[in-house]
Design an enzyme around this catalytic site. Sequence first.
Site, short mmCIF file in Angstrom:
data_model
loop_
_atom_site.label_atom_id
_atom_site.label_comp_id
_atom_site.label_asym_id
_atom_site.label_seq_id
_atom_site.Cartn_x
_atom_site.Cartn_y
_atom_site.Cartn_z
N SER A 107 -11.62 -29.15 12.69
CA SER A 107 -12.91 -29.70 12.28
C SER A 107 -13.57 -30.43 13.43
O SER A 107 -12.90 -31.01 14.30
CB SER A 107 -12.68 -30.67 11.13
OG SER A 107 -13.80 -31.47 10.91
N TYR B 120 -7.97 -37.96 6.62
CA TYR B 120 -8.24 -36.52 6.66
C TYR B 120 -8.46 -36.08 8.11
O TYR B 120 -7.85 -35.11 8.59
CB TYR B 120 -9.47 -36.17 5.81
CG TYR B 120 -10.00 -34.78 6.11
CD1 TYR B 120 -9.33 -33.65 5.67
CD2 TYR B 120 -11.16 -34.60 6.89
CE1 TYR B 120 -9.80 -32.38 5.98
CE2 TYR B 120 -11.63 -33.34 7.20
CZ TYR B 120 -10.95 -32.23 6.74
OH TYR B 120 -11.40 -30.99 7.07
N LYS C 132 -6.24 -33.48 10.97
CA LYS C 132 -6.73 -32.36 11.80
C LYS C 132 -6.34 -32.57 13.26
O LYS C 132 -5.90 -31.65 13.96
CB LYS C 132 -8.24 -32.21 11.66
CG LYS C 132 -8.69 -31.78 10.27
CD LYS C 132 -8.19 -30.38 9.92
CE LYS C 132 -8.51 -29.97 8.51
NZ LYS C 132 -7.79 -28.78 8.06
P1 NAD Z 1 -11.03 -25.53 -0.14
O1 NAD Z 1 -10.46 -26.75 -0.79
O2 NAD Z 1 -12.06 -24.77 -0.89
O3 NAD Z 1 -9.86 -24.55 0.28
C1 NAD Z 1 -8.57 -24.99 0.61
C2 NAD Z 1 -7.57 -24.20 -0.22
O4 NAD Z 1 -6.25 -24.62 0.12
C3 NAD Z 1 -7.74 -24.42 -1.72
O5 NAD Z 1 -7.83 -23.16 -2.36
C4 NAD Z 1 -6.48 -25.16 -2.14
O6 NAD Z 1 -6.09 -24.83 -3.45
C5 NAD Z 1 -5.49 -24.72 -1.08
N1 NAD Z 1 -4.39 -25.67 -0.80
C6 NAD Z 1 -4.48 -26.98 -0.54
N2 NAD Z 1 -3.26 -27.50 -0.31
C7 NAD Z 1 -2.37 -26.46 -0.44
C8 NAD Z 1 -0.97 -26.36 -0.33
N3 NAD Z 1 -0.21 -27.43 -0.08
N4 NAD Z 1 -0.40 -25.15 -0.49
C9 NAD Z 1 -1.16 -24.06 -0.77
N5 NAD Z 1 -2.50 -24.11 -0.91
C10 NAD Z 1 -3.09 -25.30 -0.74
O7 NAD Z 1 -11.60 -26.00 1.28
P2 NAD Z 1 -12.48 -25.20 2.34
O8 NAD Z 1 -13.79 -25.87 2.44
O9 NAD Z 1 -12.39 -23.75 2.11
O10 NAD Z 1 -11.69 -25.58 3.67
C11 NAD Z 1 -10.67 -24.75 4.21
C12 NAD Z 1 -10.06 -25.45 5.41
O11 NAD Z 1 -11.10 -25.72 6.36
C13 NAD Z 1 -9.40 -26.79 5.09
O12 NAD Z 1 -8.24 -26.90 5.89
C14 NAD Z 1 -10.44 -27.78 5.50
O13 NAD Z 1 -9.87 -29.03 5.85
C15 NAD Z 1 -11.07 -27.09 6.71
N6 NAD Z 1 -12.43 -27.56 7.01
C16 NAD Z 1 -13.37 -27.53 6.02
C17 NAD Z 1 -14.66 -28.00 6.30
C18 NAD Z 1 -15.72 -28.00 5.22
O14 NAD Z 1 -16.73 -28.71 5.39
N7 NAD Z 1 -15.57 -27.26 4.14
C19 NAD Z 1 -14.96 -28.50 7.57
C20 NAD Z 1 -13.99 -28.51 8.55
C21 NAD Z 1 -12.71 -28.02 8.26
N1 UFG Z 2 -25.14 -37.02 2.89
C1 UFG Z 2 -26.08 -37.67 2.10
N2 UFG Z 2 -25.87 -37.72 0.75
C2 UFG Z 2 -24.77 -37.18 0.16
C3 UFG Z 2 -23.83 -36.49 0.96
C4 UFG Z 2 -24.04 -36.44 2.33
O1 UFG Z 2 -27.08 -38.18 2.61
O2 UFG Z 2 -24.64 -37.26 -1.07
C5 UFG Z 2 -25.37 -36.93 4.34
C6 UFG Z 2 -24.28 -37.54 5.18
O3 UFG Z 2 -24.53 -38.92 5.37
C7 UFG Z 2 -24.39 -36.70 6.47
C8 UFG Z 2 -24.82 -35.33 5.97
O4 UFG Z 2 -25.39 -35.55 4.68
O5 UFG Z 2 -25.41 -37.22 7.28
C9 UFG Z 2 -23.69 -34.33 5.85
O6 UFG Z 2 -22.64 -34.89 5.04
P1 UFG Z 2 -21.45 -34.00 4.44
O7 UFG Z 2 -20.60 -34.90 3.61
O8 UFG Z 2 -21.99 -32.78 3.81
O9 UFG Z 2 -20.68 -33.53 5.74
P2 UFG Z 2 -19.97 -34.40 6.89
O10 UFG Z 2 -20.69 -34.07 8.15
O11 UFG Z 2 -19.84 -35.83 6.56
O12 UFG Z 2 -18.49 -33.86 6.81
C10 UFG Z 2 -18.16 -32.51 6.98
C11 UFG Z 2 -16.89 -32.17 6.21
C12 UFG Z 2 -15.69 -32.87 6.78
C13 UFG Z 2 -15.60 -32.68 8.25
C14 UFG Z 2 -16.91 -33.04 8.91
C15 UFG Z 2 -16.91 -32.74 10.37
O13 UFG Z 2 -17.03 -32.54 4.85
O14 UFG Z 2 -14.56 -32.32 6.19
O15 UFG Z 2 -17.97 -32.28 8.32
O16 UFG Z 2 -16.55 -31.42 10.55
F1 UFG Z 2 -14.63 -33.46 8.76
#
Ligand code: NAD
Ligand code: UFG
Length: 338
Positions: free
Chosen positions: A124, A149, A153
């Site tokens: 991330s 969290y 990472k």
């Molecule tokens: P998500 O929660 O939709 O998908 C994660 C999946 O992993 C889920 O289906 C969950 O059931 C499964 N899971 C969790 N723990 C597990 C375990 N111990 N064993 C088996 N399965 C397990 O999340 P996502 O948004 O698809 O994110 C996928 C990956 O990308 C995550 O590692 C997340 O941290 C990373 N990531 C997401 C974002 C974002 O904004 N969505 C940003 C940066 C990184």
């Molecule tokens: N925000 C609002 N209102 C809300 C939610 C978010 O104003 O209800 C704003 C936040 O302050 C930020 C922007 O919208 O300025 C984006 O926020 P998100 O929560 O959608 O995303 P973040 O950038 O905080 O976090 C995301 C993922 C994390 C990851 C991070 C960096 O959720 O898992 O990007 O990769 F770590």
Amino acid sequence: MSILVTGGAGFIGSHTCVELLNAGYDTIILDNLCNSKSESVKRIKEITGKDVKFVKCDIRDRAGLDKIFSENKIDAVIHFAGLKSVPQSCKEPLEYYDNNIGGTVTLCEAMAAAGCKKIVFSSSATVYGSENPSPLREDMPEGKTTNPYGTTKLYIERILKDTYAADNEWSVCLLRYFNPIGAHKSGRIGEDPNGIPANLVPYITQVAIGKLDHLNVCGNDYPTPDGTGIRDYIHVVDLALGHIKAVEKVLGETGCSTYNLGTGKGYSVLDLVKAFEKACGKKIKYEIAPRRSGDVAICYSDPTKAKQELGWSATRDLDEMCEDSWRWQSNNPNGFED
Ligand code: NAD
Ligand code: UFG
């Protein structure tokens, strides 16, 4: 070639499985369904018209992993499985360290035992911390993380780098995602958060369908043109296609590399509100609220390295991201439960 996708039933994993199947890879999904539904697996099959194997298993279950590796010839692993809520990680840090870090160590041990040493990992942009100025480049030092969290990472990146340093037969690709939004064009798979969404776009979509009254804009006093936070929003299908390039790389050579997956463009919270209003044809009610702790003002990528070395760049713009998020939400107001 056969790819094991941990967390493949989740938001990014399900979209990546569609692209893997479309590209001709045999795909095995491993997920414990703690944050997803098996319905998403059915819809992956429906969209692609291809079969995908699903195993309900936890990445911390070594015996379960050994069984999967012994019953299938797996060429590489794309590792999405993990817990991802920033606020929940502050309340339950041990659960996050156990699931994300403990789970990754167990997965890598099972991989090594099975002789499968190729892994693509979901990292991330959070690992850049708040010290580095945007655009963020992979050669910048990692920053200080502000929540458990983010720390998981950062540590997993180090664990995978150390694993490669100790054994050069490994092939590791660390992908640093910026802010994935949007959904598959079919409107059949998308983001389905439990409870009240913590992230901006799922929150906006729920305001648009009337499940939530208004959006709280978290801070309008940041040093940005409109005072609201700036992020690099990327279409989840572009992100998924980045994983196909990363898999090709780990299958083709050993090494350890890190790539940003972002668009290189930053948009403010109010830009998102405007773009979403255009996509759904409704006004999004919002109120200005205090800053959210741990948020940085500006976070966007320099995506040059992924373009040069993986031959990948994002092509879908903000309007398309909002249209596709809206199609998914309006067709599936209760997510996969419908
Ligand atoms: P998500 O929660 O939709 O998908 C994660 C999946 O992993 C889920 O289906 C969950 O059931 C499964 N899971 C969790 N723990 C597990 C375990 N111990 N064993 C088996 N399965 C397990 O999340 P996502 O948004 O698809 O994110 C996928 C990956 O990308 C995550 O590692 C997340 O941290 C990373 N990531 C997401 C974002 C974002 O904004 N969505 C940003 C940066 C990184
Ligand atoms: N925000 C609002 N209102 C809300 C939610 C978010 O104003 O209800 C704003 C936040 O302050 C930020 C922007 O919208 O300025 C984006 O926020 P998100 O929560 O959608 O995303 P973040 O950038 O905080 O976090 C995301 C993922 C994390 C990851 C991070 C960096 O959720 O898992 O990007 O990769 F770590």
